[in-house]
Motif scaffolding. Structure first.
Motif, short mmCIF file in Angstrom:
data_model
loop_
_atom_site.label_atom_id
_atom_site.label_comp_id
_atom_site.label_asym_id
_atom_site.label_seq_id
_atom_site.Cartn_x
_atom_site.Cartn_y
_atom_site.Cartn_z
N MET A 222 0.80 -1.23 0.00
CA MET A 222 0.00 0.00 0.00
C MET A 222 0.83 1.28 0.00
O MET A 222 0.33 2.32 -0.39
N HIS A 223 2.07 1.24 0.48
CA HIS A 223 2.81 2.51 0.42
C HIS A 223 3.85 2.53 -0.69
O HIS A 223 4.78 3.34 -0.67
N LEU A 224 3.70 1.65 -1.67
CA LEU A 224 4.58 1.73 -2.84
C LEU A 224 4.14 2.89 -3.73
O LEU A 224 2.99 3.32 -3.70
N ASP A 225 5.08 3.37 -4.54
CA ASP A 225 4.84 4.59 -5.32
C ASP A 225 3.66 4.47 -6.29
O ASP A 225 2.89 5.40 -6.46
N TYR A 226 3.53 3.30 -6.95
CA TYR A 226 2.46 3.22 -7.95
C TYR A 226 1.08 3.21 -7.31
O TYR A 226 0.11 3.62 -7.93
N VAL A 227 1.02 2.77 -6.06
CA VAL A 227 -0.26 2.83 -5.34
C VAL A 227 -0.60 4.29 -5.01
O VAL A 227 -1.72 4.74 -5.20
N THR A 228 0.41 5.01 -4.54
CA THR A 228 0.22 6.43 -4.23
C THR A 228 -0.19 7.20 -5.49
O THR A 228 -1.10 8.02 -5.46
N LEU A 229 0.48 6.90 -6.60
CA LEU A 229 0.17 7.59 -7.85
C LEU A 229 -1.29 7.35 -8.24
O LEU A 229 -1.99 8.26 -8.70
N SER A 230 -1.76 6.13 -8.03
CA SER A 230 -3.14 5.80 -8.37
C SER A 230 -4.12 6.62 -7.52
O SER A 230 -5.19 7.01 -7.99
N ARG A 231 -3.75 6.90 -6.27
CA ARG A 231 -4.62 7.72 -5.41
C ARG A 231 -4.77 9.12 -6.00
O ARG A 231 -5.85 9.70 -5.95
N THR A 232 -3.66 9.66 -6.56
CA THR A 232 -3.76 11.03 -7.09
C THR A 232 -4.62 11.07 -8.34
O THR A 232 -5.02 12.13 -8.79
N HIS A 239 -10.77 0.71 -4.64
CA HIS A 239 -10.33 0.49 -6.02
C HIS A 239 -8.80 0.38 -6.07
O HIS A 239 -8.26 -0.48 -6.77
N VAL A 240 -8.14 1.25 -5.33
CA VAL A 240 -6.67 1.25 -5.32
C VAL A 240 -6.16 -0.10 -4.81
O VAL A 240 -5.25 -0.70 -5.39
N ILE A 241 -6.81 -0.60 -3.75
CA ILE A 241 -6.37 -1.89 -3.20
C ILE A 241 -6.61 -3.00 -4.21
O ILE A 241 -5.73 -3.81 -4.49
N LEU A 242 -7.82 -3.02 -4.80
CA LEU A 242 -8.18 -4.14 -5.67
C LEU A 242 -7.37 -4.14 -6.95
O LEU A 242 -6.92 -5.18 -7.41
N ARG A 243 -7.19 -2.97 -7.56
CA ARG A 243 -6.55 -2.99 -8.87
C ARG A 243 -5.04 -2.81 -8.83
O ARG A 243 -4.32 -3.41 -9.62
N ARG B 104 0.80 -4.39 -14.53
CA ARG B 104 -0.17 -3.87 -15.49
C ARG B 104 0.57 -3.32 -16.71
O ARG B 104 1.68 -2.79 -16.59
N ARG B 105 -0.07 -3.44 -17.87
CA ARG B 105 0.52 -2.90 -19.09
C ARG B 105 0.50 -1.37 -19.04
O ARG B 105 -0.29 -0.77 -18.31
N ILE B 106 1.40 -0.76 -19.83
CA ILE B 106 1.56 0.69 -19.81
C ILE B 106 0.27 1.40 -20.24
O ILE B 106 -0.18 2.36 -19.59
N GLY B 107 -0.36 0.92 -21.31
CA GLY B 107 -1.53 1.60 -21.87
C GLY B 107 -2.59 1.92 -20.83
O GLY B 107 -2.92 3.09 -20.62
N PRO B 108 -3.12 0.90 -20.15
CA PRO B 108 -4.15 1.15 -19.15
C PRO B 108 -3.68 2.06 -18.02
O PRO B 108 -4.49 2.76 -17.43
N GLN B 109 -2.39 2.05 -17.73
CA GLN B 109 -1.91 2.90 -16.65
C GLN B 109 -1.96 4.38 -17.05
O GLN B 109 -1.97 5.26 -16.20
N ILE B 110 -1.97 4.65 -18.37
CA ILE B 110 -2.12 6.04 -18.82
C ILE B 110 -3.59 6.39 -18.98
O ILE B 110 -4.02 7.47 -18.62
N THR B 111 -4.36 5.43 -19.51
CA THR B 111 -5.75 5.77 -19.87
C THR B 111 -6.73 5.60 -18.71
O THR B 111 -7.85 6.10 -18.79
N ASP B 112 -6.33 4.90 -17.62
CA ASP B 112 -7.32 4.56 -16.59
C ASP B 112 -8.05 5.78 -16.03
O ASP B 112 -9.26 5.78 -15.87
N ARG B 113 -7.30 6.85 -15.77
CA ARG B 113 -7.93 8.04 -15.20
C ARG B 113 -8.95 8.64 -16.19
O ARG B 113 -10.04 9.05 -15.79
#
Lengths: 328, 289
Positions: A222-232, A239-243, B104-113
């Motif tokens: 949960m405190h890894l960078d990509y999780v934080t980025l997803s919150r922003t 959703h952040v936890i699940l995906r 996760r693949r790059i594409g969805p990580q850009i388009t998800d938002r």
């Protein structure tokens, strides 16, 4: 390669079982004959089943039969072992898979809730619940469930696989699966009502293991960078936890679930007995009590096949879920 | 009102009295690039995290307001705050190696938002992602969209994260030391890329860094922090001509110069540190949180 190691494993299991059950005291012939049988009767019957030959010789005869698909004849039931065993297999498979699914759902929910409310009272309560679930073995959970939901508050069946008076249209022994396919929901409800308590008893300890391990890895993720980025990006915490967190956190849990699932299948032996559930495990206990040597061998070999199959399945799933492994 | 306005923001560790951020105010307008400078631990990253709603769980807001596009973020319920931030602001993270999800693949990580938060159709979001990947000079963007992060270099991943940050056309971007984790050779390209993107898209950019050399190239305004206290808030040109605060002057003097790399390395004098600490103490004395 995989096939070869599997074959060697199965052969090893066969050798061990074959010799051990012949060295253990107890004579199937003596149990079959009525009191007052003569020495000659015993000798005749012993020869009939080939039990007068040396153990290695018996093994070779048995192995030769197995390679041709003949697992011998049950001493007590006087029917081919293979047919007996395969007839019971669906009951045990359905029970194990249902228990596994329940464990995944219960453990997954505990892990998710614990991660969402980490550091608070909810997480502490989940930890306590997990600890209790883990420290009580499955057969004791079985007794607790029988008393609670079978006797004091009888909402579920506590014996058998299906109400015997029901008219069964089934052509296979996969009752649960077949009632689903045939859309016979009346039967489905009855079957699930019979399965739910034994499945739950098997599932509770595994659910606790899943809950605890998955929560731990989720919290670390949960405190890894990509999780934080997803919150922003605007996502909710669930959703952040699940995906973001779950796909990465689930790998260690998956490995453990594979190992634990084989224990769960082993647990069906006692649980089926407790709930008079007509599966392989129940049959195994009868076979051991009656010293039904060919039947014991058949059941153990089948269990071994299931275990290696489960392990193979786990490895394949692991590779499918982890892209880094897929390319390596 | 500026697009981002932080007013008297104070932060502290939960359950503790000492503040990490001491009544800091700053604003960034659309088109403006503000550098946020300070030593490590000065609280510069905390401001960016507070704005984006990603403060560590142990840190809480002890006072102040954060206004984004006329909305007081701290007054919104968490779910709504996240959606507002997701639609109007974006983060360029520090470490490109850890900021992309490995499974996760790059594409969805850009388009998800775009798809999930802004409700775009998937095709449109994908077309947009391709366009952005081209804008950040990634060769064969269609292939990159299908790749996993571990198949790409650090520089590529940082370009992807920049493209992703601009995907929803946010009016504010927080860049949290976006070049610190990169090779020196790549740093310059990435810096130029961020600056170029900011100019073309006309966003407000809050640029968090400890590198005064970077600030001079990229920023129009500069804020200097010491121990969570803002000691200077100036236009960049004025700052380099002569900083107002003694601490900023010492900080500037401590920045190595290419002409005399070793001789120019003067540590911040102790008298200056003592003076700025006295200011911090005075700020704490007058604060009742």
């Amino acid at each position: 390669m995989r096939l070869l190691t599997t074959a060697i494993t199965l052969f090893g299991v066969a050798v061990i079982v074959f010799f051990v059950i012949r060295v253990v005291p107890g004579n199937p012939i003596a149990m079959m004959l009525p009191p007052g049988a003569t020495e000659a009767d015993v000798a005749r019957l012993t020869a009939l089943y080939g039990l007068d030959k040396s153990i290695p010789a018996q093994f070779l005869i048995w192995l030769g039969g197995v390679l041709q698909g003949d697992f011998g004849t049950s001493i007590t039931a006087r029917q081919p072992v293979l047919a007996l065993v395969l007839g019971r297999l669906p009951a045990t498979l359905e029970l194990s898979v249902m228990a596994l699914l329940m464990a995944i759902v219960l453990g997954g929910m505990a892990a998710l809730l614990g991660t969402l409310r980490r550091g608070g009272r909810t997480e502490a309560a989940i930890d306590i619940g997990n600890g209790m679930a883990l420290s009580v073995p499955d057969f004791l959970w079985g007794l607790v469930l029988i008393l609670g939901l079978g006797v004091f508050w009888p909402v579920f069946h506590i014996s058998g696989r299906i109400t015997p008076s029901l008219d069964l249209p089934f052509v296979t022994n996969f009752y649960l699966f077949e009632s689903l396919v045939r859309l016979r929901f009346d039967l489905l409800v009855d079957i699930v009502g019979h399965m739910i308590l034994p499945a739950l008893a098997l599932a509770i300890p595994l659910a606790a293991i899943i809950g605890q391990l998955l929560k731990q890895s989720l919290k670390e993720t949960m405190h890894l960078d990509y999780v934080t980025l997803s919150r922003t990006k605007g996502y909710s915490e669930t959703h952040v936890i699940l995906r973001e967190a779950l796909p990465n956190a689930i790998l260690p849990t998956l490995t453990l679930v594979g190992v634990q699932f084989t224990f769960l299948i082993g647990g069906t032996v006692i649980i089926e007995r407790l709930f008079s559930y007509e599966g392989l495990g129940n049959m195994a206990i009868d076979a051991v009590i009656n010293r039904d040597l060919p039947l014991i061998q058949g059941i153990v070999i089948l269990f071994a096949v299931i275990f290696t199959g489960v392990n193979l399945l786990v490895d394949l799933t692991y590779a499918a879920l982890n892209p880094r492994l897929r390319h390596g | 009102m500026s697009f981002l306005e932080v007013r008297d923001l104070s932060l502290r560790i939960k359950g503790e009295q000492t503040r990490l951020l001491r009544s800091v105010s700053l604003s960034v307008s659309v088109g403006e690039v503000r550098g946020l400078v300070g030593e490590s631990g000065a609280g510069k990253s905390m401001i960016g995290k507070a704005v984006l709603g990603i403060l560590p769980r142990a840190v809480e807001v002890a006072g102040g307001e954060i206004w984004l596009d006329g909305q007081n973020l701290l007054a919104l319920p968490v779910a709504q705050r996240r959606r507002v931030i997701g639609a109007k602001a974006a983060l360029i993270p520090q470490d490109p190696l850890t900021a992309l999800n490995p499974s996760r693949r790059i594409g969805p990580q850009i388009t998800d938002r775009l798809v999930d938060i802004l409700g775009w159709a998937r095709n449109r979001a994908e077309a947009r992602a391709l366009e952005l990947l081209e804008e950040v000079q990634i060769a064969d963007p269609a292939r990159v969209m299908r790749s996993y992060p571990h198949e790409l270099s650090g520089g590529m991943r940082q370009r992807i994260l920049i493209a992703s940050a601009f995907a929803a056309e946010p009016k504010l971007i927080v860049a949290d030391e976006p070049t610190t984790a990169l090779d020196v050779t790549v740093q310059k390209q990435i810096l130029r890329l961020i600056k170029g993107m900011q100019e073309r898209h006309g966003t407000a950019l809050l640029f968090v860094t400890h590198d005064l050399g970077v600030v001079s190239k990229v920023c129009q305004t500069i804020s200097v922090l010491y121990a969570g206290l803002m000691v200077e808030d100036s236009a960049t040109a004025a700052f380099y001509a002569g900083p107002r605060h003694a601490y900023s002057r010492a900080l500037l003097a401590a920045t190595p110069k290419y002409t005399d790399p070793l001789g120019s390395l003067t540590p911040v004098p102790e008298a200056v540190i003592a003076a700025v600490r006295a200011e911090v103490a005075a700020a704490d004395g007058g604060w009742h949180g």
